[in-house]
Design an enzyme around this catalytic site. Sequence first.
Site, PDB file in Angstrom:
ATOM      1  N   GLY A  46       0.724  -1.377   0.027  1.00  0.00           N
ATOM      2  CA  GLY A  46      -0.046  -0.174  -0.054  1.00  0.00           C
ATOM      3  C   GLY A  46       0.767   1.238   0.075  1.00  0.00           C
ATOM      4  N   GLN A  51       2.818   9.717   1.378  1.00  0.00           N
ATOM      5  CA  GLN A  51       4.023   9.298   1.423  1.00  0.00           C
ATOM      6  C   GLN A  51       5.129   9.712   0.269  1.00  0.00           C
ATOM      7  OE1 GLN A  51       2.208   5.247   2.216  1.00  0.00           O
ATOM      8  NE2 GLN A  51       4.223   4.885   3.171  1.00  0.00           N
ATOM      9  N   CYS A  92       5.724  -0.338   7.236  1.00  0.00           N
ATOM     10  CA  CYS A  92       5.652   0.905   6.315  1.00  0.00           C
ATOM     11  C   CYS A  92       6.709   1.361   5.489  1.00  0.00           C
ATOM     12  CB  CYS A  92       5.100   1.824   7.238  1.00  0.00           C
ATOM     13  SG  CYS A  92       4.715   3.337   6.421  1.00  0.00           S
ATOM     14  N   LEU A  93       6.432   1.458   4.152  1.00  0.00           N
ATOM     15  CA  LEU A  93       7.483   1.995   3.287  1.00  0.00           C
ATOM     16  C   LEU A  93       8.120   3.262   3.708  1.00  0.00           C
ATOM     17  CD1 LEU A  93       5.822   1.251  -0.158  1.00  0.00           C
ATOM     18  CD2 LEU A  93       7.414  -0.009   1.316  1.00  0.00           C
ATOM     19  N   HIS A 134      -4.425   1.774   7.645  1.00  0.00           N
ATOM     20  CA  HIS A 134      -3.011   2.261   7.764  1.00  0.00           C
ATOM     21  C   HIS A 134      -2.940   3.292   6.847  1.00  0.00           C
ATOM     22  CE1 HIS A 134       1.382   1.202   8.074  1.00  0.00           C
ATOM     23  NE2 HIS A 134       1.150   1.851   6.712  1.00  0.00           N
ATOM     24  N   GLU A 135      -3.434   3.077   5.544  1.00  0.00           N
ATOM     25  CA  GLU A 135      -3.086   4.154   4.341  1.00  0.00           C
ATOM     26  C   GLU A 135      -3.915   5.429   4.670  1.00  0.00           C
ATOM     27  OE1 GLU A 135      -0.597   3.686   2.687  1.00  0.00           O
ATOM     28  OE2 GLU A 135      -0.329   1.689   3.022  1.00  0.00           O
ATOM     29  N   HIS A 138      -2.170   7.679   6.907  1.00  0.00           N
ATOM     30  CA  HIS A 138      -1.372   8.460   6.102  1.00  0.00           C
ATOM     31  C   HIS A 138      -2.009   9.882   5.733  1.00  0.00           C
ATOM     32  CE1 HIS A 138       2.367   6.403   6.315  1.00  0.00           C
ATOM     33  NE2 HIS A 138       1.963   5.162   5.986  1.00  0.00           N
TER      34      HIS A 138
END
Length: 167
Positions: A46, A51, A92-93, A134-135, A138
Site C-alpha cells: 500500500g 508518502q 510501512c514503506l 493504515h493508508e 497517512h
Amino acid sequence: MALLTILEYPDPRLTKVAEPVVVFDDALRQLVRDMGETMYAAPGVGLAATQVDVHKRVLVMDLSEEKNALRVFINPQIEWASDDLVSCEEGCLSVPGIYDQVRRPSQVRVRARDEHGAEFVQDCSEALAVCIQHEIDHLNGKVFVQHLSMLKQARVQAKLRKRRVRR
C-alpha cells in the site's frame, strides 16, 4: 511512468493532512500509475500520496500474491468500523525495517472514488481492513508508529537515527 521518492519517518511532511481530490483528470491518473509503480518497486502492499509528498487524498494498494490487482481509493472515508479489534503486525514503506503490532477494527466499510471519479463502497475485512486503515492514517497525517507506546516510538526513532548515520 516514474518512480517517486518515498518520505521516511519522522519527516514532518508525513504529518500534513491531505486535501480532497476535486479534479479527476489525466494528471491524477498519472499520479495513480506512478504511485502503483513506486509501491511495487519498493516493494510494498500500500502507498498513500502523502508518502510521496503529494498531499491529495489518494491511495493505492495490492494485496494479491501475483501483484497484479492494483486497487485505487480516492477521497476514502471510513463509514463504519466494527467494535471487534484485531492485532496485526504492521510495517510501512515510510518506516523501513520496522514492524510492530497495532490494534485496529477488524472490519470497516469505506466509501471512495476510483481514478475516473466513480463512487464505490467497499466492505473490508482481514488484511484489507488493516491496510486501508493504515493508508487512510497517512492521509490524515499519521504514521503507524504513532499507535505504539511512547517508549516504542522513542526506540523506533533511535533505531532509524542510527541507520541514517551508517548510510
